[in-house]
Design an enzyme around this catalytic site. Structure first.
Site, PDB file in Angstrom:
ATOM      1  N   CYS A   1      -6.616   3.393 -24.740  1.00 17.13           N
ATOM      2  CA  CYS A   1      -7.538   3.897 -25.761  1.00 17.13           C
ATOM      3  C   CYS A   1      -6.994   3.560 -27.149  1.00 17.13           C
ATOM      4  O   CYS A   1      -5.788   3.609 -27.391  1.00 17.13           O
ATOM      5  CB  CYS A   1      -7.771   5.389 -25.693  1.00 17.13           C
ATOM      6  SG  CYS A   1      -8.537   5.912 -24.168  1.00 17.13           S
TER       7      CYS A   1
ATOM      8  N   LYS B   1      -3.510  -2.299 -22.660  1.00 15.53           N
ATOM      9  CA  LYS B   1      -2.227  -2.827 -23.126  1.00 15.53           C
ATOM     10  C   LYS B   1      -1.076  -1.857 -22.902  1.00 15.53           C
ATOM     11  O   LYS B   1      -0.031  -2.235 -22.422  1.00 15.53           O
ATOM     12  CB  LYS B   1      -2.342  -3.182 -24.615  1.00 15.53           C
ATOM     13  CG  LYS B   1      -1.090  -3.796 -25.200  1.00 15.53           C
ATOM     14  CD  LYS B   1      -0.892  -5.214 -24.716  1.00 15.53           C
ATOM     15  CE  LYS B   1       0.364  -5.853 -25.249  1.00 15.53           C
ATOM     16  NZ  LYS B   1       0.783  -6.962 -24.396  1.00 15.53           N
TER      17      LYS B   1
HETATM   18  C1  F6R Z   1       1.549  -7.636 -17.488  1.00 17.77           C
HETATM   19  C2  F6R Z   1       1.716  -6.485 -18.330  1.00 17.77           C
HETATM   20  C3  F6R Z   1       2.056  -5.187 -17.686  1.00 17.77           C
HETATM   21  C4  F6R Z   1       3.139  -4.492 -18.516  1.00 17.77           C
HETATM   22  C5  F6R Z   1       3.405  -3.081 -17.980  1.00 17.77           C
HETATM   23  C6  F6R Z   1       4.511  -2.395 -18.758  1.00 17.77           C
HETATM   24  O1  F6R Z   1       1.242  -8.780 -18.216  1.00 17.77           O
HETATM   25  O2  F6R Z   1       1.573  -6.583 -19.519  1.00 17.77           O
HETATM   26  O3  F6R Z   1       2.453  -5.355 -16.374  1.00 17.77           O
HETATM   27  O4  F6R Z   1       4.293  -5.277 -18.477  1.00 17.77           O
HETATM   28  O5  F6R Z   1       2.239  -2.314 -18.061  1.00 17.77           O
HETATM   29  O6  F6R Z   1       4.190  -2.304 -20.104  1.00 17.77           O
HETATM   30  P1  F6R Z   1       5.315  -2.113 -21.196  1.00 17.77           P
HETATM   31  O7  F6R Z   1       6.123  -3.346 -21.215  1.00 17.77           O
HETATM   32  O8  F6R Z   1       4.554  -1.891 -22.473  1.00 17.77           O
HETATM   33  O9  F6R Z   1       6.113  -0.920 -20.777  1.00 17.77           O
END
Ligand code: F6R
Length: 591
Positions: A2, A586
């Site tokens: 969000c 994201k």
């Molecule tokens: C894949 C991707 C996700 C993140 C995961 C962890 O391309 O982006 O698998 O790597 O959700 O996110 P962070 O790194 O923000 O903890």
């Protein structure tokens, strides 16, 4: 998960349009629906526009106004409908609420509120917040009613409330990010889940801490401590990002831009964190256990880290952060836990890091986004500083994190300067290698894969985590089923999946496992597989070769970048949106 965006004192008087543009920059945080609320210039009646679906090319005809608030949703409670889109209003339509997070105790509140006569128009947990504030406003000023309501919510949450009478935005944070932007020259204020939403207006920011709130109206911005409900001093910081960091810069998608940025970001990372790495090396030498954690791509980075540590002569353990808790009691004062996260907001990673810390472990964060929750709770931060990563799938943050882990392990082995040199050389070589010829070759391979249902990827040693990341990039960006296996695992069952012309990527380096990997390639070939080598050398086992730079342990960087590019072009070819794959967000701030 969000996106929140608000403007106060919009100098164009078209605050809704400003918010719409900002939300488009935050869409990577969720794209199930979007919505905007404005207090019009000439009326006290809030006006709302909200719709299921991506914000895309949306326009808004909301009236003029100087204060507006908006949201892009990644659905948790309640389906993807217009009614469940944020903002949500109270019964009197005096205030509008948007929210990032999950109100874990919303059902108890909802029942009480219904008994008191409140009418709900959505299935969301968020709507209870609007009605709870409405109840509390009966006995206290709005600001304190918002503070009190927010404190009663359990879970990780961030909210922003637009109150029509006060003509103010009140935002509170506990676990989900909020940052304010202050455009002093034009006397405008912004509020966002992330900086790119307002970066074109100002680089003067304040990242809220958990337990803080801001109240913004036309006279200015005030910071409050939610516990004491007292005002506190707001000290801003100036970000040294460039405007291009938050724009596509001539590329058709952020993903493609971020893949190409790796030519610079990996080397930049190598120049950071000298002192901090020394601190972590000392912690490691003083302790007796290293644990690496992360989710998704970050978990593959953690796994590659385990191989790097082993090459440096040190044993380490790896867990997906979401499967760490059953083992967390093994963490103690002698443990160094290294948490890897692009966003620093991933709920599972935060919970794992907090638990390890409670057990006495020293916690280190390898993060990209600045001002994150993870950064605040750890002992040492190793920022990788690749600038905002806007495409939902992670690329440049991943390779910078991988480079950081490589440098850390080289430092553990007292080889800091050779490590630095190798990373710098890697960067130069990648810049030459990533050229039009390579892209054309990859596009031709992509054309031949567009209608496939499955592809397989194998690798051994460091190329095993590389294969896992390679397959994930293809799956998430193009929705083509790609599965990675450790090369040695094939003969134990998975080889049954191989038929005539099944595409099989074989990731390899010029290392001690080369011959074994080639034997696995031969096994695939014998079953009719179409063998596409991703390696710095040719081999009769390969039907085709995507040649990558020969860089010893660092060969995996090129091998992984091939997966990123294939994912991107396959996504385009198969009609997916490479920047915003379906169902993803994201930063995953829920458990
Ligand atoms: C894949 C991707 C996700 C993140 C995961 C962890 O391309 O982006 O698998 O790597 O959700 O996110 P962070 O790194 O923000 O903890």
């Amino acid at each position: 998960m969000c996106g929140i965006f608000a403007v106060v004192n919009d100098k164009t008087n078209y605050a809704a349009q400003t918010v719409l543009a900002g939300l488009k920059k935050l869409e990577y945080r969720g794209y199930d629906s979007w919505g905007i609320v404005i207090k019009p210039l000439k009326s006290d009646t809030l006006r709302v526009k909200k719709h299921a679906g991506k914000i895309g090319q949306a326009k808004t005809s909301l009236p003029q106004g100087t204060i507006a608030l908006g949201h892009t949703r990644w659905a948790t409670h309640g389906g993807v409908t217009d009614e469940n889109a944020h903002p949500h209003l109270d019964c009197q339509k005096q205030l509008a609420v948007i929210h990032n997070g999950i109100v874990e105790n919303y059902l108890e509140f909802k029942e009480e509120l219904i008994k008191k006569g409140h009418k709900f128009s959505s299935e969301t947990d968020t709507e209870v917040i609007a009605h709870l504030i409405e109840e509390k406003i009966k006995n206290k000023p709005t600001t304190h009613a918002v503070f009190e309501t927010f404190k009663a919510l359990s879970g990780s949450n961030a909210i922003a409330v637009l109150d029509t009478k006060l003509e103010a935005i009140i935002a509170c944070r506990n676990g989900s990010p909020i940052v304010v932007g202050i455009d002093k020259k034009n006397h405008q204020y912004f509020l966002g889940s992330d900086v790119p939403a307002f970066f074109k207006y100002t680089n003067c920011v304040y990242f809220l801490n958990d337990g803080e709130s801001v109240v913004i109206n036309k006279h200015g911005i005030k910071l409050f401590d939610l516990k004491t409900e007292k005002e506190k001093r707001l000290i801003t910081q100036t970000l040294d990002w460039k405007l291009e960091d938050a724009e596509k810069g001539g590329f058709s998608h952020f993903l493609l831009k971020e893949i190409h940025e790796q030519k610079e970001t990996i080397a930049k990372t190598a120049g950071l964190n000298g002192k901090e790495i020394k601190k972590v090396v000392k912690m490691i030498k003083d302790g007796n256990k290293i644990v690496l954690i992360g989710c998704g791509t970050a978990s593959y980075c953690a796994l590659a880290g385990k191989y790097f540590f082993s090459r440096a002569g040190v044993e380490s353990q790896v867990y997906q952060a979401n499967e760490f808790l059953p083992f967390s009691h093994f963490c103690d004062k002698q443990t160094v836990l290294i948490a890897i996260s692009q966003s620093g907001e991933t709920a599972d990673t935060l919970i794992a890091a907090q638990t390890a810390k409670k057990n006495g472990a020293k916690v280190v964060a390898v993060v990209n986004a600045r001002g994150s929750t993870l950064e605040r709770l750890v002992d040492v931060v190793l920022p990788v500083d690749t600038g905002p990563e806007i495409a939902v799938v992670s690329t440049k943050a991943f390779t910078a994190q991988l480079a950081t882990l490589y440098l850390l392990t080289m430092s553990v082995a007292n080889k800091n300067s050779p490590g630095q040199k190798k990373i710098n050389q890697l960067s130069k070589v990648l810049t030459q290698w990533l050229d039009v010829q390579l892209i054309n070759q990859l596009i031709n391979i992509v054309k031949s894969l567009i209608d496939e249902e499955h592809v397989y990827v194998i690798g051994k040693n460091l190329n095993y985590p590389a294969a896992s990341e390679f397959a994930l990039k293809i799956k998430e960006t193009s929705y083509l089923h790609a599965e990675a296996f450790a090369a040695g695992e094939l003969k134990h069952g998975v080889i049954t999946l191989i038929q005539k012309n099944t595409p099989c990527f074989v990731l390899a380096s010029n290392d001690e496992t080369k011959n074994e990997v080639l034997s696995s390639a031969a096994e695939l070939k014998a079953r009719g597989g179409r063998i596409i080598g991703v390696a710095p050398f040719t081999s009769p086992e390969f039907d085709e070769l995507i040649k990558t730079p020969d860089l010893g342990d660092l060969t995996i960087f090129g091998n992984i970048i091939v997966g990123q590019l294939l994912g991107y072009y396959l996504g385009i070819g198969r009609g997916a949106d490479p920047d915003k794959p379906r169902n993803l967000a994201k930063s995953v701030t829920v458990k």
